[in-house]
Design a protein around this motif. Structure first.
Motif, PDB file in Angstrom:
ATOM      1  N   THR A   1       0.842  -1.201   0.000  1.00 41.20           N
ATOM      2  CA  THR A   1       0.000   0.000   0.000  1.00 41.20           C
ATOM      3  C   THR A   1       0.874   1.248   0.000  1.00 41.20           C
ATOM      4  O   THR A   1       1.861   1.318   0.734  1.00 41.20           O
ATOM      5  N   PHE A   2       0.513   2.191  -0.826  1.00 38.26           N
ATOM      6  CA  PHE A   2       1.244   3.458  -0.932  1.00 38.26           C
ATOM      7  C   PHE A   2       0.297   4.592  -0.573  1.00 38.26           C
ATOM      8  O   PHE A   2      -0.793   4.697  -1.149  1.00 38.26           O
ATOM      9  N   LYS A   3       0.728   5.423   0.339  1.00 36.13           N
ATOM     10  CA  LYS A   3      -0.111   6.560   0.726  1.00 36.13           C
ATOM     11  C   LYS A   3       0.136   7.716  -0.252  1.00 36.13           C
ATOM     12  O   LYS A   3       1.277   8.027  -0.575  1.00 36.13           O
ATOM     13  N   ILE A   4      -0.943   8.307  -0.685  1.00 35.59           N
ATOM     14  CA  ILE A   4      -0.851   9.484  -1.560  1.00 35.59           C
ATOM     15  C   ILE A   4      -1.845  10.496  -1.015  1.00 35.59           C
ATOM     16  O   ILE A   4      -3.043  10.213  -0.952  1.00 35.59           O
ATOM     17  N   ASP A   5      -1.368  11.659  -0.619  1.00 38.39           N
ATOM     18  CA  ASP A   5      -2.243  12.660   0.006  1.00 38.39           C
ATOM     19  C   ASP A   5      -3.488  12.910  -0.843  1.00 38.39           C
ATOM     20  O   ASP A   5      -3.420  13.006  -2.072  1.00 38.39           O
ATOM     21  N   THR A   6      -4.604  13.077  -0.151  1.00 36.72           N
ATOM     22  CA  THR A   6      -5.911  13.143  -0.811  1.00 36.72           C
ATOM     23  C   THR A   6      -6.000  14.267  -1.840  1.00 36.72           C
ATOM     24  O   THR A   6      -6.682  14.125  -2.856  1.00 36.72           O
ATOM     25  N   TYR A   7      -5.319  15.380  -1.592  1.00 38.08           N
ATOM     26  CA  TYR A   7      -5.485  16.526  -2.493  1.00 38.08           C
ATOM     27  C   TYR A   7      -4.864  16.288  -3.864  1.00 38.08           C
ATOM     28  O   TYR A   7      -5.082  17.042  -4.803  1.00 38.08           O
ATOM     29  N   ARG A   8      -4.093  15.201  -4.013  1.00 31.91           N
ATOM     30  CA  ARG A   8      -3.390  14.980  -5.268  1.00 31.91           C
ATOM     31  C   ARG A   8      -4.231  14.211  -6.280  1.00 31.91           C
ATOM     32  O   ARG A   8      -4.971  13.314  -5.905  1.00 31.91           O
ATOM     33  N   ARG A   9      -4.051  14.550  -7.557  1.00 32.43           N
ATOM     34  CA  ARG A   9      -4.532  13.687  -8.631  1.00 32.43           C
ATOM     35  C   ARG A   9      -3.437  12.658  -8.877  1.00 32.43           C
ATOM     36  O   ARG A   9      -2.257  12.998  -8.832  1.00 32.43           O
TER      37      ARG A   9
END
Ligand code: FE2
Length: 303
Positions: free
Chosen positions: A189-197
């Motif tokens: 699992t890789f976290k990617i901040d919500t605000y990013r596309r």
């Protein structure tokens, strides 16, 4: 924690660019809001020099950034500002075209005739479209590589991840550009901040990506972390996976493992007027760029 839904998967399409370079385009010249702040993604992996030797002779750019990541072979480049250089295997060039450059990009294969790499276009916000042109050439050896205990390898091409920060800086779209290799069968699992596309581009091996949504026609295979999620198989080469809103991406590598780019950025959310390699906010600005090209003031416009 929320898994990002998969909005779409698609194969990159064969396209001809420059003076006759065969490449595969994952997105570009369609709906620029889809992956805002990114405009275009080209996969120029070729095995035959006849498919790339003609290269990309002199052409202009204004209002965007181009990011070239070379995996094999070299790309010679030169521009109207007098910059020249050569990108080799593992190297990255982040070019901020800003107010305007004229440049050429000429792929040269390696001893086996291979020329492998990718070019991404990032948009610039209106406040930076006419900024001074800038290059950031990064050697592959300067790109941090993180190896997890389970054998997962992440090259942090741009941005920060797992405590490492790539050397490219000062980019408006706040991009994160990761080159990820996950060993066979492993779920990660890789976290990617919500605000990013965000999108992934699978280019070696195969994998399944968890999908938080359940559009019709996609079978439900298993539960992950107590929720119903779909697992979509991404096998084969050159597959774009476009994610929706959430804060993580979960991938399970196939029997040969998987290698993919995981790219995300902060959307700019401004009007886009697009004419080939020139991307501005309004048609008036496009007309100005074209008249600057005609009048020989395209480069001078920055001063
Ligand atoms: Fe270019």
């Amino acid at each position: 924690m929320s898994i990002r839904p998969i909005l779409e998967t698609r194969s990159a399409m064969p396209t001809m660019e420059g003076a006759g370079v065969h490449l595969h385009r994952a997105f570009g010249f369609q709906d620029p809001t889809e992956l805002d702040p990114f405009l275009l993604f080209d996969d120029f992996r070729n095995e035959d020099p006849r498919d790339y030797m003609r290269g990309f002779p002199w052409h202009p750019h204004r209002g965007i950034e181009t990011i070239t990541y070379v995996l094999a072979g070299t790309v010679e480049h030169g521009d109207s500002l007098g910059n020249t250089g050569r990108l080799g295997a593992g190297d990255v060039q982040w070019m901020t075209a800003g107010s305007g450059i004229l440049h050429q990009e000429m792929p040269q294969g390696n001893a086996k005739g291979q020329m492998h790499g990718f070019q991404l276009w990032g948009n610039l916000p209106s406040s930076l479209k006419m900024t001074a042109p800038r290059y950031q050439d990064v050697k592959g050896t300067e790109i941090p590589e993180v190896i997890d205990d389970d054998g997962t390898v992440v090259r942090v091409v741009v941005g920060s991840f797992w405590g490492k920060t790539g050397p490219v800086d000062g980019i408006a779209a706040d991009p994160q550009y990761l080159d990820v290799s996950v060993p066979a069968g492993l779920k990660k699992t890789f976290k990617i901040d919500t605000y990013r596309r965000a999108f992934a581009y699978v280019f070696e091996g195969s994998a399944s990506f968890a999908d938080a949504s359940r559009p019709s026609g996609v079978r439900l295979e298993k539960e992950v972390m107590g929720r119903e999620v779909n697992i979509r198989d991404m096998s084969g080469d050159r597959t774009l996976v476009r994610f929706g809103t959430g804060d993580e991406v979960t991938v399970q590598a196939g029997p040969q493992g998987v290698r993919f780019l995981l790219i995300s950025g902060a959307p700019i959310e401004e009007p886009v007027a697009w004419h080939g390699p020139i991307v501005m906010n309004t048609e008036d600005e496009i007309r100005k760029a074209i008249s600057d090209l005609r009048n020989g003031t395209f480069i001078a416009a920055q001063h």
